[in-house]
Scaffold this active site. Structure first.
Site, PDB file in Angstrom:
ATOM      1  N   ARG A  35     -30.459  24.947 -11.505  1.00 10.82           N
ATOM      2  CA  ARG A  35     -31.512  25.361 -12.439  1.00 10.82           C
ATOM      3  C   ARG A  35     -32.058  26.748 -12.117  1.00 10.82           C
ATOM      4  NH1 ARG A  35     -34.355  19.513 -12.874  1.00 10.82           N
ATOM      5  NH2 ARG A  35     -33.168  18.788 -14.660  1.00 10.82           N
ATOM      6  N   LYS A 220     -27.011   1.678 -22.496  1.00 12.05           N
ATOM      7  CA  LYS A 220     -27.749   0.921 -23.508  1.00 12.05           C
ATOM      8  C   LYS A 220     -27.739   1.593 -24.860  1.00 12.05           C
ATOM      9  CE  LYS A 220     -31.120  -0.883 -20.241  1.00 12.05           C
ATOM     10  NZ  LYS A 220     -32.513  -0.721 -19.821  1.00 12.05           N
ATOM     11  N   GLY A 376     -27.840  14.198 -19.418  1.00 15.21           N
ATOM     12  CA  GLY A 376     -27.808  13.355 -18.225  1.00 15.21           C
ATOM     13  C   GLY A 376     -26.442  13.097 -17.632  1.00 15.21           C
ATOM     14  N   GLY A 399     -33.411  15.458 -22.030  1.00 15.88           N
ATOM     15  CA  GLY A 399     -34.255  15.032 -23.147  1.00 15.88           C
ATOM     16  C   GLY A 399     -34.325  16.067 -24.262  1.00 15.88           C
TER      17      GLY A 399
HETATM   18  P1  AMP Z   1     -27.239   6.371 -19.958  1.00 16.03           P
HETATM   19  O1  AMP Z   1     -28.303   6.893 -19.039  1.00 16.03           O
HETATM   20  O2  AMP Z   1     -27.741   5.364 -20.969  1.00 16.03           O
HETATM   21  O3  AMP Z   1     -26.404   7.463 -20.545  1.00 16.03           O
HETATM   22  O4  AMP Z   1     -26.295   5.488 -19.037  1.00 16.03           O
HETATM   23  C1  AMP Z   1     -25.448   6.039 -18.082  1.00 16.03           C
HETATM   24  C2  AMP Z   1     -24.976   4.943 -17.197  1.00 16.03           C
HETATM   25  O5  AMP Z   1     -24.267   4.001 -17.956  1.00 16.03           O
HETATM   26  C3  AMP Z   1     -24.055   5.380 -16.107  1.00 16.03           C
HETATM   27  O6  AMP Z   1     -24.734   5.303 -14.889  1.00 16.03           O
HETATM   28  C4  AMP Z   1     -22.906   4.392 -16.176  1.00 16.03           C
HETATM   29  O7  AMP Z   1     -22.572   3.862 -14.915  1.00 16.03           O
HETATM   30  C5  AMP Z   1     -23.451   3.302 -17.067  1.00 16.03           C
HETATM   31  N1  AMP Z   1     -22.398   2.556 -17.740  1.00 16.03           N
HETATM   32  C6  AMP Z   1     -21.373   3.047 -18.451  1.00 16.03           C
HETATM   33  N2  AMP Z   1     -20.558   2.051 -18.858  1.00 16.03           N
HETATM   34  C7  AMP Z   1     -21.078   0.906 -18.389  1.00 16.03           C
HETATM   35  C8  AMP Z   1     -20.684  -0.472 -18.444  1.00 16.03           C
HETATM   36  N3  AMP Z   1     -19.588  -0.834 -19.103  1.00 16.03           N
HETATM   37  N4  AMP Z   1     -21.458  -1.380 -17.831  1.00 16.03           N
HETATM   38  C9  AMP Z   1     -22.567  -1.003 -17.176  1.00 16.03           C
HETATM   39  N5  AMP Z   1     -22.989   0.263 -17.078  1.00 16.03           N
HETATM   40  C10 AMP Z   1     -22.261   1.226 -17.681  1.00 16.03           C
END
Ligand code: AMP
Length: 419
Positions: A35, A220, A376, A399
Site C-alpha cells: 500500500r 458465501k 480480497g 470494499g
Molecule cells: P469471500 O471472502 O466470501 O470471497 O470468501 C473467500 C473464502 O472462500 C476463501 O478463504 C476460500 O477458502 C473460501 N472458499 C472457497 N471455496 C470454498 C468451499 N468450497 N468451501 C468453503 N470455503 C470456500
C-alpha cells in the site's frame, strides 16, 4: 477537470490522502508494504514538480491515540521509498502539524500522525459501553459539529487536495471526501492509483467489450448479493463458484453432504437463477467437485457430482469437468472480472480449480481481453500463483471496488469529480 499529470505542483502544497494502512508485526515491522508503494508514483510526481506534500492516512482501527497504531512506525519506510527525509507531526492537527506544514519547502514531505486518532475523521462518536440513546444522539451531533473544524484544519495546510486512497474511497470521512469541499474544482484531483482503479472498473463496467464474463467465488452468497444482482445487468456469462455453489445446488434439490451452505438463502439462490434466465444470461455453476472428508489440506480426497455428495464429505474445490467448462468460457471472453476463489485456495490440495481459472484469465488477457481481479481473496489467490503481472489490473481496494461494481457512487470519487 485537472489530473495528476496536468496539474503543475510547483510551489504548491498538496494534502494527499493515502492508504498506508499496512500490516505490522509485534515489533512494528511492516510485513507488506504494497500500500505504501502504491502511493509513491503520485507523491514523487508532486515533489518532482517542485511541490511539497502533507501526507494523511489512517492505520488500523484505533479508538484514540495509541503507540500501536502510530504512523511513526512506518516513517522510515516511507522516507526510503520516496528517497526523501520525510518529516513527522505527532498529531495530525494542532500547533506542530500547522507550523511544520507551513514551513515545508518545495520537494519536502510531512507525514501526519494517524487521522483516526480523532473520532472526527470517521465522524462516528466513541461512546462508553452502555451509553443511553440520548447520550448517543448528543454525541453523534457533537462529533458531526467538531468534524467540520477538524476537516477545515486539515484543508488549511494545503493549496491542493489529492486523493490516492482507493481503499477508503467508499467512506465519507473527513480526509477522504468532506475535505474536498474546501478546494475549488481545479484544485482537487485523483492520484495515479485512484485514477487507475477508476479506469479499470470503468473499462469493465461501462466500456465493456463482449463477451463479458464475471467469476464470483468465495464462501458465501449472502455477502455478494448486490454484486451479483448488478452484474446480472451487465454480463454475458456469470460463473458462480466456491462455497456458494452448494446453496444453489441445495436450492435445486441436490445432496451436498457437509459442504458449506446458507440455508436461509435458498430462495435467493432460486431468484438469482430465475433472474439470469429472464435476462438471457449464461449462468455457469460447477457440475463436479473435489471432495474432502474434513475441512483440512490433509483430508482424504475424492471426486464426484456436486449434486450427490455423501454425508461426511464436502466440496472444497471444483472438479475436472467444471474446470473445463469454466476455462472454456473464460478463454472466449473479452472482458473478465474475477472476485473470489473457486475453492479453498489456501489449502494446496484444493487450489487447482482457482489456479486453472487464473491460467485461463492469463490466456484470455494474452489474446487481448481486459481482466480485472479484485476484492480480497482473489488478489491473495493471484499472488499465490505469481500471476499478478499477467492480468490487466489487480485492484488494491476490497470494499471500495465491490461497491463500484455494485453500481454505487463512492463518496471519495464523487467529492472530486461530482459523480
Ligand atoms: P469471500 O471472502 O466470501 O470471497 O470468501 C473467500 C473464502 O472462500 C476463501 O478463504 C476460500 O477458502 C473460501 N472458499 C472457497 N471455496 C470454498 C468451499 N468450497 N468451501 C468453503 N470455503 C470456500
Amino acid at each position: 477537470m485537472q489530473t495528476i499529470d496536468s496539474f503543475n505542483f510547483a510551489d504548491k502544497k498538496a494534502f494527499i490522502r493515502v492508504d498506508f494502512n499496512v500490516p505490522l508485526d509485534e515489533n512494528f515491522n511492516i510485513t507488506d508494504d504494497t500500500r505504501i508503494r502504491a502511493a509513491i508514483p503520485t507523491l514523487k510526481k508532486i515533489l518532482k514538480d517542485g511541490g511539497s506534500v502533507i501526507i494523511g492516512s489512517h492505520l488500523g482501527r484505533p479508538t484514540g491515540p495509541t503507540n500501536k497504531y502510530s504512523l511513526k512506525h512506518i516513517l522510515p519506510r516511507v522516507s526510503e521509498l520516496l528517497d526523501v527525509d520525510v518529516q513527522f507531526a505527532n498529531d495530525c492537527i494542532g500547533e506542530e502539524a500547522e507550523s511544520k506544514a507551513a514551513a515545508l519547502r518545495p520537494g519536502e514531505a510531512l507525514l501526519l500522525e494517524n487521522l483516526r486518532f480523532y473520532a472526527e475523521e470517521e465522524g462516528k462518536p466513541r461512546l462508553p459501553e452502555g451509553a443511553s440513546e440520548e447520550e448517543t444522539t448528543a454525541a453523534k451531533k457533537a462529533v458531526k459539529e467538531s468534524q467540520k473544524e477538524f476537516t477545515k484544519k486539515l484543508a488549511s495546510y494545503a493549496d491542493v487536495y489529492v486523493n490516492d486512497a482507493f481503499g477508503t474511497a467508499h467512506r465519507a470521512h473527513a480526509s477522504t471526501a468532506l475535505i474536498a469541499d474546501y478546494f475549488d474544482a481545479d484544485h482537487k484531483l485523483f492520484g495515479y492509483l485512484m485514477q487507475n482503479e477508476i479506469n479499470a472498473v470503468e473499462k469493465v463496467m461501462s466500456e465493456t467489450e463482449r463477451p463479458f464474463t464475471a467469476i464470483m467465488g468465495g464462501s458465501k452468497v449472502s455477502t455478494k448479493i448486490e454484486l451479483i444482482k448488478n452484474l446480472l445487468n451487465k454480463v454475458d456469462n456469470l460463473i458462480l463458484a466456491g462455497g456458494m455453489t452448494y446453496t444453489f445446488v441445495k436450492a435445486d434439490g441436490g445432496k451436498i453432504g457437509n459442504s458449506i451452505v446458507e440455508n436461509d438463502k435458498l430462495d435467493l439462490a432460486k431468484e438469482i437463477v430465475e433472474l439470469a434466465k429472464q435476462k438471457g444470461i449464461n449462468l455457469v455453476l460447477a457440475t463436479d467437485a473435489k471432495l474432502a472428508d474434513s475441512f483440512s489440506n490433509d483430508a482424504k480426497i475424492d471426486f464426484g457430482s456436486v449434486k450427490e455428495i455423501p454425508d461426511g464429505w464436502e466440496g472444497l474445490d471444483i472438479g475436472p469437468e467444471s474446470e473445463k467448462i469454466f476455462t472454456e468460457v473464460i478463454k472466449n471472453s473479452k472482458t473478465i472480472l474475477w472476485n473470489g476463489p473457486v475453492g479453498v485456495f489456501e489449502f494446496d490440495n484444493f487450489d487447482k480449480g482457482s489456479r486453472a481459472v487464473a491460467d485461463a484469465i492469463v490466456e484470455a488477457t494474452q489474446k487481448g481481453a481486459f481482466s480485472l481481479i479484485g476484492g480480497g481473496d482473489s488478489v491473495a489467490c493471484i499472488n499465490k500463483f505469481g500471476l499478478a503481472d499477467d492480468v490487466s489490473y489487480v485492484s488494491t481496494g476490497g470494499g471500495a471496488l465491490l461497491e463500484m461494481i455494485e453500481g454505487k457512487s463512492l463518496p471519495g470519487i464523487k467529492a472530486i469529480r461530482g459523480y
